[in-house]
Motif scaffolding. Sequence first.
Motif, PDB file in Angstrom:
ATOM      1  N   GLY A 190      53.952 -45.337 -32.563  1.00 28.68           N
ATOM      2  CA  GLY A 190      54.262 -45.557 -33.971  1.00 28.68           C
ATOM      3  C   GLY A 190      53.524 -46.748 -34.578  1.00 28.68           C
ATOM      4  N   LYS A 191      53.503 -47.834 -33.865  1.00 30.83           N
ATOM      5  CA  LYS A 191      52.865 -49.061 -34.336  1.00 30.83           C
ATOM      6  C   LYS A 191      51.368 -48.847 -34.549  1.00 30.83           C
ATOM      7  N   GLU A 192      50.777 -48.264 -33.538  1.00 30.11           N
ATOM      8  CA  GLU A 192      49.346 -48.003 -33.548  1.00 30.11           C
ATOM      9  C   GLU A 192      48.995 -47.079 -34.713  1.00 30.11           C
ATOM     10  N   PHE A 193      49.854 -46.062 -34.888  1.00 33.83           N
ATOM     11  CA  PHE A 193      49.614 -45.108 -35.960  1.00 33.83           C
ATOM     12  C   PHE A 193      49.666 -45.790 -37.321  1.00 33.83           C
ATOM     13  N   ASN A 194      50.694 -46.611 -37.538  1.00 24.40           N
ATOM     14  CA  ASN A 194      50.825 -47.296 -38.827  1.00 24.40           C
ATOM     15  C   ASN A 194      49.631 -48.196 -39.108  1.00 24.40           C
ATOM     16  N   LYS A 195      49.163 -48.834 -38.072  1.00 25.23           N
ATOM     17  CA  LYS A 195      48.005 -49.701 -38.219  1.00 25.23           C
ATOM     18  C   LYS A 195      46.782 -48.877 -38.622  1.00 25.23           C
ATOM     19  N   ALA A 196      46.600 -47.752 -37.921  1.00 24.78           N
ATOM     20  CA  ALA A 196      45.460 -46.883 -38.225  1.00 24.78           C
ATOM     21  C   ALA A 196      45.563 -46.359 -39.656  1.00 24.78           C
TER      22      ALA A 196
END
Length: 263
Positions: A190-196
């Motif tokens: 989730g974190k990685e996705f939001n950053k992307a």
Amino acid sequence: MAAGAHLQEVVVSAAQFFEIWHHYDADGNGYMDGKELQQFIQELQQARKKAGLDLKPEMKAFVDQYGQSSDGKIGIVELAQILPTEENFLLFFRCQQLKSSEDFMQTWRKYDTDHSGFIETEELKSFLKDLLQKANKQIADSKLSEYTEIMLRMFDANNDGKLELTEMARYVLRTFTMNTYCILGIKMCGKEFNKAFDTYDQDGNGYIDENELDALLKDLCEKNKKVLDINNLATYKKNIMALSDGGKLYRTELALILSAGEN
Ligand SMILES: [Ca+2]
Ligand SMILES: [Ca+2]
Ligand SMILES: [Ca+2]
Ligand SMILES: [Ca+2]
């Protein structure tokens, strides 16, 4: 009773259909192919003979088409057409009004009533109920619950008791190519996705448009060279854009495709 023995039935029940599918798609990749398909064809012919039943015309056509070739590939929908499947259950495979990715996304949004990003048991049940109603079929609630259970087990590839977009799409959406499944197989946390998402929404207007998606996919290909081929970029893009709301990929939508959820 072994799954192979169900092939002798005059009518294959929903539960038997599930066992047959599960048995012959031995590696669980969502298709009966290669050796699996050859074994199925062989055992189907044997079973019908043993039970003193003729091959139905659709079975015969199927055996003729795939019996000799090693590159056949059968999905669950095709299997339902070949086997003498319980009529009301078969209906679910026949009335696929989901002709395009857009229809599919609309249906998905409609039935994911709690917006959890998943279709849970009750939501699936109301989806199936509506399908039957459209076909003017009345069935008992207990039967509907049985069908719902079986459909859920059939599609729920990761066994978490609910359906995610990719599990459902794999079966219902014929326009999805294998190439796209590669993309769908890449999940970020989730974190990685939001950053992307924040990075690639370059103009910060809250959605990813076609050009922004281009940049995102290029980088994804770069990072996942083993699974993704940059030469397929146009296909990836086309298939993902097809899931968008008029060319706009909002966070929640793109998350369905690329995010593995929390954490
Ligand atoms: Ca398989
Ligand atoms: Ca839900
Ligand atoms: Ca699941
Ligand atoms: Ca944007």
